[in-house]
Scaffold this motif. Structure first.
Motif, PDB file in Angstrom:
ATOM      1  N   ALA A  34      37.018  26.838  41.836  1.00 34.08           N
ATOM      2  CA  ALA A  34      36.153  26.197  42.835  1.00 34.08           C
ATOM      3  C   ALA A  34      34.687  26.510  42.591  1.00 34.08           C
ATOM      4  N   GLY A  35      34.385  27.183  41.464  1.00 29.58           N
ATOM      5  CA  GLY A  35      33.001  27.464  41.112  1.00 29.58           C
ATOM      6  C   GLY A  35      32.433  28.731  41.710  1.00 29.58           C
ATOM      7  N   LYS A  36      33.299  29.623  42.198  1.00 26.12           N
ATOM      8  CA  LYS A  36      32.832  30.877  42.788  1.00 26.12           C
ATOM      9  C   LYS A  36      33.487  32.042  42.044  1.00 26.12           C
ATOM     10  N   ILE A  37      32.943  33.238  42.217  1.00 27.95           N
ATOM     11  CA  ILE A  37      33.468  34.398  41.511  1.00 27.95           C
ATOM     12  C   ILE A  37      33.998  35.401  42.523  1.00 27.95           C
ATOM     13  N   GLY A  38      35.299  35.499  42.609  1.00 19.47           N
ATOM     14  CA  GLY A  38      35.926  36.433  43.536  1.00 19.47           C
ATOM     15  C   GLY A  38      37.367  36.046  43.793  1.00 19.47           C
ATOM     16  N   PHE A  39      38.029  36.842  44.621  1.00 19.09           N
ATOM     17  CA  PHE A  39      39.432  36.633  44.916  1.00 19.09           C
ATOM     18  C   PHE A  39      39.710  36.854  46.400  1.00 19.09           C
ATOM     19  N   LEU A  40      40.671  36.111  46.908  1.00 15.29           N
ATOM     20  CA  LEU A  40      41.317  36.432  48.171  1.00 15.29           C
ATOM     21  C   LEU A  40      42.648  37.058  47.782  1.00 15.29           C
ATOM     22  N   ARG A  41      42.806  38.345  48.031  1.00 14.56           N
ATOM     23  CA  ARG A  41      44.009  39.051  47.597  1.00 14.56           C
ATOM     24  C   ARG A  41      44.897  39.371  48.793  1.00 14.56           C
ATOM     25  N   VAL A  42      46.198  39.323  48.549  1.00 17.95           N
ATOM     26  CA  VAL A  42      47.194  39.605  49.577  1.00 17.95           C
ATOM     27  C   VAL A  42      47.956  40.863  49.171  1.00 17.95           C
ATOM     28  N   TRP A  43      48.033  41.798  50.106  1.00 20.41           N
ATOM     29  CA  TRP A  43      48.717  43.072  49.874  1.00 20.41           C
ATOM     30  C   TRP A  43      49.838  43.207  50.915  1.00 20.41           C
ATOM     31  N   THR A  44      50.976  43.710  50.509  1.00 16.25           N
ATOM     32  CA  THR A  44      52.111  43.853  51.419  1.00 16.25           C
ATOM     33  C   THR A  44      52.637  45.283  51.383  1.00 16.25           C
ATOM     34  N   GLY A  45      53.277  45.691  52.486  1.00 22.31           N
ATOM     35  CA  GLY A  45      53.822  47.043  52.593  1.00 22.31           C
ATOM     36  C   GLY A  45      55.249  47.033  53.095  1.00 22.31           C
TER      37      GLY A  45
END
Length: 221
Positions: free
Chosen positions: A113-124
């Protein structure tokens, strides 16, 4: 913990994560930070929907479902390839895959999408720990984190805890904003975390984070 589908090999995961982290910390050409007006606009918008993840058969199978922004690409992260890792490699894998009480299960890449980064999902793992405690442990485990401000939020049909904080890079001697959201489900806690190369990039990606938050539901069926 929910099934995260087919995971990456350890070698590919380490390469991808280290490349992503380096990109997030890199100094952007000519960047001078976002203006107050840009920040205000970013936080008030919700991104255009590009799809949904979390359900069975999606790119990432999770204890929750939510919409991802248009053009962002989701990919499951798994630790299957780390079973035989030993020594420094095992320590590095653990450091990259785990943060506090949760393990990375999925990352949604903003680069398409032309941006630098992440949406990260973490589970426990399932337990009695509430969302606030999970999020506090998550932030405490992040190097350079400070200034955390917590609030109770309703995310989709789930009540959880949200935090805004900053991290300081010792290498660049700069700080940048971070957002994270924790909810609890019958399958265990889930943390959504939005980083970014710097504060300007983070704020530009906030509409994608707001989209995920506003469409968050526990996985059914």
């Amino acid at each position: 913990m929910g099934n995260v589908g087919q995971g990456l090999t350890l070698a590919a995961l380490l390469t991808g994560l280290m490349t992503g982290c380096a990109a997030e910390e890199a100094e952007p050409d000519g960047a001078s930070g976002a203006s107050a007006s840009v920040s205000a606009k970013a936080t008030s918008k919700v991104a255009q929907r590009g799809g949904s993840i979390g359900a069975s058969g999606s790119a990432c199978e999770l204890p929750v479902t939510f919409d991802i922004a248009e053009f962002w690409k989701a990919e499951a992260v798994g630790d299957e390839g780390s079973a035989g890792a030993t020594g420094d490699l095992a320590d590095l894998a653990d450091a990259l895959l785990r943060q506090g009480p949760v393990t990375m299960a999925c990352e949604v890449d903003a680069k398409p999408a032309g941006k630098i980064g992440f949406l990260r999902v973490w589970t426990g793992e399932p337990g009695d720990t509430d969302a606030r405690a999970v999020l506090e442990d998550f932030v405490a485990a992040e190097r350079g984190a400070s200034g955390a401000r917590y609030s109770t939020v309703t995310a989709g049909d789930i009540t959880g805890t949200e935090v805004e904080y900053v991290t300081t890079s010792e290498l660049l001697e700069e700080t940048k904003k971070e957002h994270a959201l924790a909810v609890t489900t019958p399958e265990g806690p889930v943390v959504l975390h939005l980083g970014g190369m710097d504060t300007a990039e983070h704020e530009a990606m906030l509409p994608a984070y707001e989209l995920a938050k506003s469409t968050l539901h526990t996985t059914t069926g």
